[in-house]
Design a protein around this motif. Structure first.
Motif, PDB file in Angstrom:
ATOM      1  N   GLY A 156       0.813  -1.315  -0.078  1.00 21.30           N
ATOM      2  CA  GLY A 156      -0.062   0.118  -0.096  1.00 21.30           C
ATOM      3  C   GLY A 156       0.752   1.076   0.046  1.00 21.30           C
ATOM      4  N   LEU A 157       2.147   0.998  -0.169  1.00 17.31           N
ATOM      5  CA  LEU A 157       2.936   2.390  -0.287  1.00 17.31           C
ATOM      6  C   LEU A 157       2.870   3.022  -1.699  1.00 17.31           C
ATOM      7  N   VAL A 158       3.085   4.286  -1.860  1.00 12.78           N
ATOM      8  CA  VAL A 158       3.067   5.034  -3.143  1.00 12.78           C
ATOM      9  C   VAL A 158       4.482   5.497  -3.536  1.00 12.78           C
ATOM     10  N   ILE A 159       4.828   5.047  -4.615  1.00 13.95           N
ATOM     11  CA  ILE A 159       6.196   5.252  -5.224  1.00 13.95           C
ATOM     12  C   ILE A 159       6.217   6.728  -5.394  1.00 13.95           C
ATOM     13  N   ASN A 160       7.394   7.271  -5.457  1.00 12.45           N
ATOM     14  CA  ASN A 160       7.682   8.775  -5.535  1.00 12.45           C
ATOM     15  C   ASN A 160       7.037   9.728  -4.541  1.00 12.45           C
ATOM     16  N   GLN A 161       6.687   8.953  -3.700  1.00 21.06           N
ATOM     17  CA  GLN A 161       5.843   9.940  -2.326  1.00 21.06           C
ATOM     18  C   GLN A 161       6.136   9.368  -1.364  1.00 21.06           C
ATOM     19  N   ASP A 162       6.025   7.884  -0.951  1.00 21.86           N
ATOM     20  CA  ASP A 162       6.131   7.304   0.515  1.00 21.86           C
ATOM     21  C   ASP A 162       7.826   6.864   0.413  1.00 21.86           C
ATOM     22  N   ILE A 168      20.424   0.754 -11.692  1.00 20.68           N
ATOM     23  CA  ILE A 168      21.369   0.711 -12.706  1.00 20.68           C
ATOM     24  C   ILE A 168      20.893  -0.114 -13.930  1.00 20.68           C
ATOM     25  N   ASP A 169      21.060   0.410 -15.015  1.00 20.21           N
ATOM     26  CA  ASP A 169      20.908  -0.307 -16.380  1.00 20.21           C
ATOM     27  C   ASP A 169      20.328   0.535 -17.336  1.00 20.21           C
ATOM     28  N   GLY A 170      18.968   0.884 -17.045  1.00 17.44           N
ATOM     29  CA  GLY A 170      18.216   1.930 -17.845  1.00 17.44           C
ATOM     30  C   GLY A 170      18.098   1.161 -19.046  1.00 17.44           C
ATOM     31  N   ASN A 171      17.346  -0.020 -18.858  1.00 14.26           N
ATOM     32  CA  ASN A 171      16.819  -1.037 -19.862  1.00 14.26           C
ATOM     33  C   ASN A 171      15.590  -0.489 -20.352  1.00 14.26           C
ATOM     34  N   PRO A 172      15.041  -1.022 -21.800  1.00 15.78           N
ATOM     35  CA  PRO A 172      13.590  -0.345 -21.855  1.00 15.78           C
ATOM     36  C   PRO A 172      12.301  -0.701 -21.064  1.00 15.78           C
ATOM     37  N   PRO A 173      12.454  -1.688 -20.270  1.00 17.25           N
ATOM     38  CA  PRO A 173      11.252  -2.062 -19.173  1.00 17.25           C
ATOM     39  C   PRO A 173      11.503  -0.800 -18.324  1.00 17.25           C
ATOM     40  N   THR A 174      12.395  -0.731 -17.750  1.00 23.13           N
ATOM     41  CA  THR A 174      12.851   0.549 -16.612  1.00 23.13           C
ATOM     42  C   THR A 174      12.233   2.039 -17.173  1.00 23.13           C
ATOM     43  N   LEU A 175      12.691   2.287 -18.322  1.00 24.02           N
ATOM     44  CA  LEU A 175      12.232   3.579 -19.038  1.00 24.02           C
ATOM     45  C   LEU A 175      10.916   3.767 -19.334  1.00 24.02           C
ATOM     46  N   ASP A 176      10.112   2.400 -19.526  1.00 19.24           N
ATOM     47  CA  ASP A 176       8.815   2.477 -19.631  1.00 19.24           C
ATOM     48  C   ASP A 176       8.053   2.693 -18.204  1.00 19.24           C
ATOM     49  N   LEU A 177       8.754   2.083 -17.299  1.00 15.77           N
ATOM     50  CA  LEU A 177       8.226   2.281 -15.643  1.00 15.77           C
ATOM     51  C   LEU A 177       8.559   4.042 -15.491  1.00 15.77           C
ATOM     52  N   LEU A 178       9.563   4.390 -15.797  1.00 12.82           N
ATOM     53  CA  LEU A 178       9.525   5.933 -15.368  1.00 12.82           C
ATOM     54  C   LEU A 178       8.851   6.713 -16.220  1.00 12.82           C
ATOM     55  N   ARG A 179       8.502   6.522 -17.416  1.00 10.54           N
ATOM     56  CA  ARG A 179       7.294   7.280 -18.027  1.00 10.54           C
ATOM     57  C   ARG A 179       6.092   7.139 -17.261  1.00 10.54           C
ATOM     58  N   GLU A 180       5.539   5.982 -16.852  1.00 14.09           N
ATOM     59  CA  GLU A 180       4.458   5.747 -16.212  1.00 14.09           C
ATOM     60  C   GLU A 180       4.437   6.234 -14.931  1.00 14.09           C
ATOM     61  N   GLY A 181       5.607   6.869 -14.215  1.00  8.81           N
ATOM     62  CA  GLY A 181       5.614   7.358 -12.863  1.00  8.81           C
ATOM     63  C   GLY A 181       5.699   6.074 -11.785  1.00  8.81           C
ATOM     64  N   LYS A 182       6.223   4.887 -12.286  1.00 12.13           N
ATOM     65  CA  LYS A 182       6.493   3.700 -11.541  1.00 12.13           C
ATOM     66  C   LYS A 182       7.682   3.268 -11.124  1.00 12.13           C
ATOM     67  N   PHE A 183       8.724   4.168 -11.223  1.00 14.54           N
ATOM     68  CA  PHE A 183      10.047   4.256 -11.019  1.00 14.54           C
ATOM     69  C   PHE A 183      10.451   5.483 -10.683  1.00 14.54           C
ATOM     70  N   SER A 184      11.703   5.484 -10.001  1.00 10.42           N
ATOM     71  CA  SER A 184      12.123   6.877  -9.459  1.00 10.42           C
ATOM     72  C   SER A 184      13.583   7.510 -10.459  1.00 10.42           C
ATOM     73  N   ALA A 185      14.420   6.700 -10.501  1.00 10.61           N
ATOM     74  CA  ALA A 185      15.610   7.052 -11.192  1.00 10.61           C
ATOM     75  C   ALA A 185      16.447   5.781 -11.778  1.00 10.61           C
ATOM     76  N   THR A 186      17.195   5.896 -12.774  1.00 14.11           N
ATOM     77  CA  THR A 186      18.084   4.645 -13.150  1.00 14.11           C
ATOM     78  C   THR A 186      19.442   5.604 -13.992  1.00 14.11           C
ATOM     79  N   LEU A 187      20.480   4.573 -13.716  1.00 18.55           N
ATOM     80  CA  LEU A 187      21.689   5.191 -14.381  1.00 18.55           C
ATOM     81  C   LEU A 187      21.505   4.176 -16.047  1.00 18.55           C
ATOM     82  N   ARG A 188      21.324   4.933 -16.886  1.00 19.54           N
ATOM     83  CA  ARG A 188      21.161   4.434 -18.183  1.00 19.54           C
ATOM     84  C   ARG A 188      22.695   4.339 -18.813  1.00 19.54           C
ATOM     85  N   VAL A 189      22.892   2.884 -19.260  1.00 16.75           N
ATOM     86  CA  VAL A 189      24.365   2.546 -19.414  1.00 16.75           C
ATOM     87  C   VAL A 189      24.603   2.579 -20.911  1.00 16.75           C
ATOM     88  N   ASP A 190      23.554   2.520 -21.689  1.00 17.14           N
ATOM     89  CA  ASP A 190      23.671   2.092 -23.167  1.00 17.14           C
ATOM     90  C   ASP A 190      24.252   1.009 -23.461  1.00 17.14           C
TER      91      ASP A 190
END
Length: 222
Positions: A156-162, A168-190
């Motif tokens: 019941g916790l809210v990400i980017n609030q609680d 580290i990685d910045g793979n496509p699934p993480t970038l999708d989650l970032l766009r949706e506001g479901k992750f906070s930050a990643t190191l994109r290593v390309d």
């Protein structure tokens, strides 16, 4: 081109290649071997990248508590990868960054989640039960931190609030989650660019050209 877990595990292979005159490179890896000859190391600065991610993490915690990074307090839990030079450098760099940018933030625990999302979820659930005030889960890889975010949802916790989830990685699934506001930050290593660089270096070697011993590929906090 090899991507070893550590130098010790790969020395025999490198020396065998050397004996046969086969050129050998290492990718996602820039720590020179103590034995054997590797023509070129291609990868990003794992320590420095983790330190950059820590700076962003400090800013997130400070914002949560309406403070400054230098003054804010907070609690961080580290999800470790399988014991290797990668997990050591990503953890060491991140801790160095916390010390530099938010010295009052405390690392309240660290445990391996074996690079796995499911394991990250398990470890995070137990950690929160012991200490419900954890502000950040940092994963040596995004997958483990994503697991922590999923565990938080169940609690019941809210990400980017609680709390925040960073990795580290910045793979496509993480970038999708970032766009949706479901992750906070990643190191994109390309890794794509890293792979292209490996093949380009190989071509130069086959053409008899010289290549730099270490080629740093970029990393950026997203």
């Amino acid at each position: 081109s090899i991507n070893p877990i550590g130098t010790d595990s790969a020395v025999t292979a490198v020396e065998a290649a050397n004996e046969k005159g086969v050129p050998i490179l290492a990718h996602n890896f820039i720590t020179p071997f103590s034995e054997g000859k590797v023509l070129s190391y291609i990868g990003y600065d794992q320590w420095g990248g983790a330190e950059k991610l820590a700076k962003t993490t400090c800013e997130l915690i400070a914002k949560k508590y309406n403070s400054t990074p230098a003054e804010t307090k907070g609690k961080v839990f580290i999800l470790l990868g399988i014991d290797s030079i990668f997990s050591h450098r990503r953890t060491g760099g991140f801790k160095a960054g916390l010390t530099k940018f938010c010295p009052n933030v405390t690392v309240v625990g660290e445990q391996t989640a074996e690079w796995l999302r499911t394991k990250g979820s398990e470890v995070a659930t137990i950690a929160w039960q012991k200490d419900p005030d954890i502000d950040v889960f940092y994963g040596n890889s995004d997958e483990m931190a994503i697991g922590a975010a999923l565990a938080a949802e169940q609690l019941g916790l809210v990400i980017n609030q609680d709390f925040f989830a960073v990795g580290i990685d910045g793979n496509p699934p993480t970038l999708d989650l970032l766009r949706e506001g479901k992750f906070s930050a990643t190191l994109r290593v390309d890794p794509y660019r890293m792979g292209v660089t490996v093949i380009n270096q190989m071509q130069k070697i086959l053409n008899g050209e010289e290549v730099p011993q270490i080629t740093l590929t970029p990393s950026v906090v997203v």
